[in-house]
Design a protein around this motif. Structure first.
Motif, mmCIF file in Angstrom:
data_model
loop_
_atom_site.group_PDB
_atom_site.id
_atom_site.type_symbol
_atom_site.label_atom_id
_atom_site.label_comp_id
_atom_site.label_asym_id
_atom_site.label_seq_id
_atom_site.Cartn_x
_atom_site.Cartn_y
_atom_site.Cartn_z
ATOM 1 N N THR A 125 9.333 -9.078 4.195
ATOM 2 C CA THR A 125 9.712 -7.665 4.292
ATOM 3 C C THR A 125 10.113 -7.102 2.937
ATOM 4 O OG1 THR A 125 12.016 -8.180 4.816
ATOM 5 C CG2 THR A 125 10.501 -7.926 6.686
ATOM 6 N N GLN A 126 10.156 -7.982 1.935
ATOM 7 C CA GLN A 126 10.543 -7.599 0.571
ATOM 8 C C GLN A 126 11.831 -6.769 0.591
ATOM 9 O OE1 GLN A 126 7.230 -6.398 -1.946
ATOM 10 N NE2 GLN A 126 5.848 -7.590 -0.661
ATOM 11 N N LEU A 133 8.586 -2.144 0.238
ATOM 12 C CA LEU A 133 7.572 -1.772 1.224
ATOM 13 C C LEU A 133 7.971 -0.512 1.983
ATOM 14 C CD1 LEU A 133 6.841 -5.289 2.778
ATOM 15 C CD2 LEU A 133 5.574 -4.111 0.961
#
Length: 153
Positions: free
Chosen positions: A107-108, A59
């Motif tokens: 939040t990957q 992200l």
């Protein structure tokens, strides 16, 4: 009836190939394409700590936090940099946020003990409003004062 979100399936060194990029890394450092980010250097977030891992995300917003916090904590007025990176080895969920601060990994965020190769710099990205960044820095200061700024590395 609405569907329930599927439970988080942990990303581990043995089970990471299914995670698709692009991957991003936010930092205070100016780098060129082909450079490698490697562990073994000082942490951007804890003075006197050597980081055993390199952190990255899928992200842009999460990478923006990395770039902005790294520059602010270094006392720099710079904006920071976000790079498109390529992992050179296996990786896992970042345990500092996955199921610790947030259920699952929204939040990957991932980490690896292998180098990340810089593919390119992301030229345009949206930073956080100054008051939001200040709020995050104040929160980090509070954690540090309470001895809770622990990084699992």
């Amino acid at each position: 009836m609405g569907e329930q979100p599927s439970p988080h399936s942990p990303v581990t060194y043995d089970r990471c190939a299914h995670v698709e990029g692009p991957f991003y890394h936010g930092t205070k450092s100016a780098l060129g394409a082909g450079a490698e980010l490697v562990p073994g250097y000082g942490s951007n977030f804890q003075r006197s700590r050597v980081s055993n891992n390199i952190y990255f995300t899928t992200l842009v917003d999460t990478a923006a936090w990395g770039a902005e916090l790294a520059t602010a904590l270094a006392g720099s007025g710079d904006r920071g940099h976000i790079y498109v990176v390529e992992p050179t080895g296996p990786f896992e969920d970042d345990p500092n946020v996955t199921n610790k601060r947030f259920p699952g990994n929204p939040t990957q965020s991932y980490r690896t003990s292998h180098p990340l190769r810089v593919v390119a710099e992301l030229a345009s990205w949206q930073g956080h409003p100054p008051e939001v960044l200040k709020g995050m820095l104040d929160h980090l200061t509070q954690l540090r004062e309470k001895g809770l700024d622990v990084i699992e590395d």
